[in-house]
Design an enzyme around this catalytic site. Structure first.
Site, PDB file in Angstrom:
ATOM      1  N   HIS A 111       3.763  -2.327   6.479  1.00  0.00           N
ATOM      2  CA  HIS A 111       3.423  -1.883   5.123  1.00  0.00           C
ATOM      3  C   HIS A 111       4.250  -0.625   4.869  1.00  0.00           C
ATOM      4  CE1 HIS A 111      -0.364  -4.365   4.964  1.00  0.00           C
ATOM      5  NE2 HIS A 111      -0.247  -4.239   6.267  1.00  0.00           N
ATOM      6  N   ARG A 156       4.822   0.665   1.984  1.00  0.00           N
ATOM      7  CA  ARG A 156       4.193   1.426   0.877  1.00  0.00           C
ATOM      8  C   ARG A 156       5.067   1.597  -0.349  1.00  0.00           C
ATOM      9  NH1 ARG A 156      -0.654   0.583   2.999  1.00  0.00           N
ATOM     10  NH2 ARG A 156      -1.272   1.990   4.664  1.00  0.00           N
ATOM     11  N   ASN A 212       0.686  -5.432  -0.391  1.00  0.00           N
ATOM     12  CA  ASN A 212      -0.295  -4.544  -1.037  1.00  0.00           C
ATOM     13  C   ASN A 212       0.304  -3.181  -1.404  1.00  0.00           C
ATOM     14  OD1 ASN A 212      -0.194  -4.172   1.757  1.00  0.00           O
ATOM     15  ND2 ASN A 212      -2.219  -3.269   1.835  1.00  0.00           N
ATOM     16  N   HIS A 223      -5.053 -12.568   6.669  1.00  0.00           N
ATOM     17  CA  HIS A 223      -5.930 -11.520   7.216  1.00  0.00           C
ATOM     18  C   HIS A 223      -7.344 -12.086   7.162  1.00  0.00           C
ATOM     19  CE1 HIS A 223      -7.245  -7.048   7.286  1.00  0.00           C
ATOM     20  NE2 HIS A 223      -8.319  -7.789   7.461  1.00  0.00           N
ATOM     21  N   ASP A 237       1.609  -4.028  12.262  1.00  0.00           N
ATOM     22  CA  ASP A 237       0.731  -3.641  11.168  1.00  0.00           C
ATOM     23  C   ASP A 237       0.940  -2.156  10.862  1.00  0.00           C
ATOM     24  OD1 ASP A 237      -0.998  -3.857   9.098  1.00  0.00           O
ATOM     25  OD2 ASP A 237      -2.803  -4.204  10.300  1.00  0.00           O
TER      26      ASP A 237
HETATM   27 ZN   LIG Z   1      -1.401  -5.362   7.625  1.00  0.00          ZN
END
Ligand SMILES: [Zn+2]
Length: 452
Positions: A66, A68, A98, A182, A310
């Site tokens: 991620h 960001r 996300n 997930h 992750d």
């Molecule tokens: Zn993740």
């Protein structure tokens, strides 16, 4: 800059074998692999790197990060995190959806990829996220644009959370891309949280996190995802398995239903909450030592197919609070390879298996073209490592924007000496050699049509 580089006398680890030899890089590709120390290359090299005592591996493909970017760039961005990746021997990353805006439409995916093209120093790909309402986007996304679909099956990421059998079945039935899920059951978590708040107040201590985001929540959701994949023939990759019990659901011989393990769950157990507190809060939660032992055993028996990080950075001030308030996620991309090499030294897995799990299998699972292996004609994504070279992690070594790591204070025994990305020496003994160098968007092999 020399265009033909020979890295010689390294122990080369690739496709189940280790041997002392040479790799010749010509511009951005691997031109020749010599399988003995005194073999002579077909064409002479402009530069010879004597790597005696070192190990040479394919660059790591981290299939779960991620970064960001866009939208949450106070935590991290493609530039900072990709330099952290390079410093850790990671040459390709797959970014999760996300972000802000979330990557749930073609436009948002294209926007993210164009930001990455301008600022990501290692090679990159990304996922499109599934929502309750974007089945058309998932069906129509050009298969060469994304690595796969990310589905949060009843987790806590707001809009990108799909529940209900019809919506889930439609996604599983209609996708020809790998679906990364997930798995945590919302209803179970909500009931656990309610009970814990009643007993311990609004923000229960972090030590309760694995009882709230419990084994049962993981098992129910993973079992359901697997059932759906069996019914529909979908290509399912379950992200970050955290419990020994879930592992019973996977068959090493089945390459359509696979599992990922992530660094936090392989390194830590619930005994570490006392020492590290909310720093190691992540979802799904880090569980017991027995669960960690189960995950480690599954690295070699085939039930775990890939290792990701992750990598999910937050600022430390966002990590304050307990099981309810602290943000979930921690940075790891820079220290995944050296952490796993610790486990190699401990006898948890052989180094050939590490290469399988961190380099070859991510390329196989997502059908990444020309990367993940040391093969003539493949892209020259390489990492050169020195064993028996201890160093202790201090914050000044951290490239991630958040500038902290759950591994601070740890002494590693392997050192990343060099990282080549598309033949370019991006990281050399502690230094980024030119942060103006950009990685490339990865490409994928043709994806098969859904079974029905
Ligand atoms: Zn993740």
């Amino acid at each position: 800059m020399s265009c033909r580089i020979q890295i010689k006398n390294a122990t080369i680890v690739n496709e189940g074998r280790s041997f002392v030899g040479s790799v010749l890089i010509d511009h951005d590709r691997i031109d020749e692999i010599l399988t003995s120390p005194d073999a002579v290359p077909e064409l002479p090299a402009d530069e010879v790197v004597d790597a005696t005592g070192c190990y040479l591996l394919p660059g790591v493909i981290d299939e779960h990060v991620h970064f960001r970017d866009p939208g949450l760039t106070h935590k991290a961005d493609f530039s900072t995190e990709s330099l952290a990746a390079a410093a850790g021997g990671v040459t390709t990353i797959l970014d999760m959806p996300n972000t802000l805006p979330p990557s749930v439409t073609r436009e948002a995916v294209v926007e993210k990829l164009s930001i990455a093209a301008e600022s990501c120093h290692v090679n990159f790909g990304c996922f499109i996220g599934a929502t309750r309402t974007n089945i058309d986007q998932l069906r129509n996304i050009m298969p060469n644009l994304v690595a796969g679909i990310k589905l949060f099956m009843g987790s806590s990421t707001g809009e990108m959370e799909v529940e209900g059998d019809d919506a889930l079945t439609a996604i599983f039935e209609q996708s020809r891309l790998p679906i990364v899920v997930h798995c945590e059951d919302n209803a179970t978590i909500a009931a656990n949280m309610k009970a814990h708040k009643a007993q311990y107040g609004d923000d229960p201590d972090i030590a309760h996190h694995p009882a709230i985001r419990s084994e049962e929540a993981c098992y129910r959701s993973t079992a359901k995802a697997i059932e759906l994949a069996r019914l529909t023939g979908a290509r399912l990759h379950v992200a970050h398995i955290t419990t020994a019990r879930e592992l019973e659901l996977f068959d090493p011989a089945d390459s359509r239903i696979t599992a990922e393990a992530c660094l936090p769950h392989l390194i830590f157990s619930d005994t570490d909450y006392r020492r590290l507190g909310s720093r190691i809060k992540c979802n799904p939660a880090i569980k017991t030592e027995a669960d960690r032992a189960g995950l480690r055993a599954a690295l070699t028996d085939g039930r775990i197919r890939c290792i990701g990080t992750d990598h999910a950075p937050h600022l430390l001030r966002e990590k304050t609070g307990g099981a309810a308030r602290a943000t979930s996620g921690m940075p790891f991309v820079q220290f995944s390879l050296v952490s796993m090499l610790d486990l190699v030294d401990e006898g948890v897995l052989p180094i050939e298996r590490l290469v399988e799990l961190m380099c070859h299998n991510p390329a196989r699972v997502f059908g990444i073209e020309n990367r993940g292996f040391l093969r003539e004609g493949y892209m020259a994504d390489l990492v050169l490592l020195r064993p028996h070279s201890p160093w202790t992690l201090t914050p000044n070594r951290i490239f991630s924007k958040c500038n902290w790591s759950p591994m601070e204070g740890h002494t590693f025994h392997w050192r990343i000496e060099r990282t080549y990305v598309n033949g370019y020496l991006l990281y050399n003994n502690g230094q980024i050699t030119n942060d103006g160098h950009h990685g490339r968007m990865i490409t994928y092999m043709p994806r098969r049509a859904p079974r029905r």
